[in-house]
Enzyme design. Structure first.
Site, mmCIF file in Angstrom:
data_model
loop_
_atom_site.group_PDB
_atom_site.id
_atom_site.type_symbol
_atom_site.label_atom_id
_atom_site.label_comp_id
_atom_site.label_asym_id
_atom_site.label_seq_id
_atom_site.Cartn_x
_atom_site.Cartn_y
_atom_site.Cartn_z
ATOM 1 N N LYS A 80 -0.373 6.894 -4.394
ATOM 2 C CA LYS A 80 0.526 5.842 -3.907
ATOM 3 C C LYS A 80 -0.256 4.931 -2.979
ATOM 4 O O LYS A 80 -1.243 5.354 -2.374
ATOM 5 C CB LYS A 80 1.693 6.456 -3.123
ATOM 6 C CG LYS A 80 2.888 5.538 -2.988
ATOM 7 C CD LYS A 80 3.799 5.676 -4.187
ATOM 8 C CE LYS A 80 5.080 4.876 -4.041
ATOM 9 N NZ LYS A 80 6.091 5.354 -5.006
HETATM 10 N N1 GLU Z 1 6.919 3.239 -7.975
HETATM 11 C C1 GLU Z 1 7.543 3.981 -9.026
HETATM 12 C C2 GLU Z 1 7.836 5.399 -8.572
HETATM 13 O O1 GLU Z 1 7.979 5.657 -7.402
HETATM 14 C C3 GLU Z 1 6.755 3.907 -10.319
HETATM 15 C C4 GLU Z 1 5.340 4.395 -10.254
HETATM 16 C C5 GLU Z 1 4.544 4.104 -11.512
HETATM 17 O O2 GLU Z 1 5.084 3.590 -12.462
HETATM 18 O O3 GLU Z 1 3.346 4.420 -11.485
HETATM 19 O O4 GLU Z 1 8.009 6.292 -9.372
#
Ligand code: GLU
Length: 430
Positions: free
Chosen positions: A120
């Site tokens: 993240k």
């Molecule tokens: N931000 C989204 C989540 O928290 C998607 C992450 C992604 O598609 O890599 O799952």
């Protein structure tokens, strides 16, 4: 002579007394450990991120001054594949929060069995205070700074809170310029004309709806006529609310950062969505009664969908919740204490790590399509998404029944077993 321990219990930034998202994640790991059998030997691996990068992001503002922002990219685990997870732009982003969000991505990706680890990123900035040019410069400089970690086979960012397809396009372009070739697979959630996937924007909300309908079926709650309350009416909450309304449910309350609205007879969801598009939030929506932020939690409803930020359902408001089911569209919206209160009240919680996994599932489809340069139809994507979500949720449901644990612990059991099994098979290097 006192002996120096060979290894410290935890690195300094992982204070075990830590409260907040990372502390909550650690408690969730402690809850699952008794169910891991011999794999528990490896559980420490999940309590420390693999890599943490903190970067300075300087940009020139439109008024000629230089502003510095703090950016992060955390790769929590890569045992099952490259890092994968979104990037958020928010004034309250912290390292601890990004660490927790990266760990939840590891769990989520393993829960739906997509071949990724967890990662993240974030920048501590309120993007609403930036012009479009400033936002682009911030995005490009941040991407360049984390360029040493990301890549189509290394770590693949995606949209999250306050980031979108345009920001992914700038990220893809910046990375591509730096490596000297267009690399569409470096981020997902791109615009469709730049290697994005059909269905990606709605995927998270569609996944929330899919597991909600499955859980409703398993618990005998009719969706038709069910009263739904949604916190956050952006990409996730707005889509989930719309799909529930289309299935015959009544969206009776919505809350976002601009206000809380209530209509016991059911809101006109397309009208609310149009209002949000024009005004930036639900505050002031005509055709509904304005209620206080606090009263939102006590609204009579059957299904509650927190789809905003973490830490929203706490020991202070969990007791007031009247819903039979909570579907976590957001990441980390419920604290462990609130989880216990809801369990005692018999409220079924569909945890984030499965309920909102639809987004990353279609991100996976996008990445596969980019690699093969062969693009699928929207029907095909939605059909595969529903199949994966239903299959994963069904397996988690079984584990919850078998061990008599919450769906959160069951999801962690399934996911941690997959991650730690991969860890064990790969072995320690050197
Ligand atoms: N931000 C989204 C989540 O928290 C998607 C992450 C992604 O598609 O890599 O799952």
């Amino acid at each position: 002579m006192p002996t120096t321990p060979l290894t410290h219990a935890l690195p300094s930034y992982l204070d075990p007394a830590h409260v907040g998202p990372w502390g909550i994640y650690l408690q969730q790991i402690d809850r699952v450990t008794p169910y891991l059998g011999p794999l528990a030997r490896w559980v420490e691996t999940l309590k420390r991120p693999k890599r943490i990068l903190v970067v300075d992001v300087p940009i020139e503002l439109d008024n000629g001054t230089i502003a510095h922002f703090e950016g992060y990219r955390v790769q929590h685990n890569t045992s099952r594949g490259p890092g994968k997870g979104g990037v958020r732009f928010h004034q309250d982003v912290t390292l601890s929060e990004v660490m927790a969000l990266s760990a939840w991505m590891s769990i989520k990706n393993a829960a739906v069995n997509v071949p990724y680890g967890g990662a993240k990123g974030g920048v501590r900035v309120d993007p609403r205070t930036l012009s479009r040019g400033e936002l682009e410069r911030l995005t490009r400089r941040y991407t360049s700074e984390i360029g040493i970690l990301i890549g189509p086979t290394k770590d693949i960012p995606a949209p999250d809170v306050n980031t979108n397809g345009q920001i992914m396009a700038w990220m893809m372009d910046t990375y591509s310029m730096n490596v000297g070739a267009t690399a569409t697979g470096v981020v997902t959630g791109k615009p469709v004309d730049l290697g994005g996937s059909l269905g990606r924007i709605e995927a998270t909300g569609r996944g929330v709806f899919t597991v909600g309908v499955e859980a409703a079926r398993l618990t005998g709650l009719p969706v038709e006529g069910a009263r739904v309350a949604v916190q956050g009416f952006g990409n996730v909450g707005g889509t989930a609310g719309r799909l529930f309304a289309e299935a015959g449910a009544k969206v009776v309350a919505v809350q976002d950062h601009t206000g809380s609205i209530h209509h016991a007879g059911g809101l006109d969801v397309p009208a609310v969505l149009a209002y949000v598009k024009e005004h930036g939030g639900v505050g002031g929506f005509p055709g509904a009664e304005a209620i206080t932020a606090d009263d939102f939690w006590g609204v009579p409803c059957d299904i509650l969908i927190p789809a905003a930020l973490e830490g929203q359902i706490t020991e202070h408001n969990a007791g007031r919740i009247q819903a039979r089911m909570v579907i976590e569209g957001a990441n980390g919206p419920t604290t462990p204490k609130a989880d216990d209160i809801l369990a005692d009240k018999g409220v079924l919680v569909l945890p984030d790590v499965i309920a909102n996994a639809g987004g990353v599932t279609v991100s996976y489809f996008e990445w596969v399509q980019d690699f093969s340069s062969f693009f699928w139809s929207e029907d095909e994507i939605n059909e595969r998404l529903v199949r994966i979500m239903k299959g994963a949720f069904g397996a988690i449901w079984q584990v919850a029944q078998e061990h008599k644990v919450s769906l959160r612990t069951a999801t962690f059991i399934v996911a941690c077993q997959r991650i730690l099994h991969a860890r064990e098979m790969r072995g320690l290097y050197p």
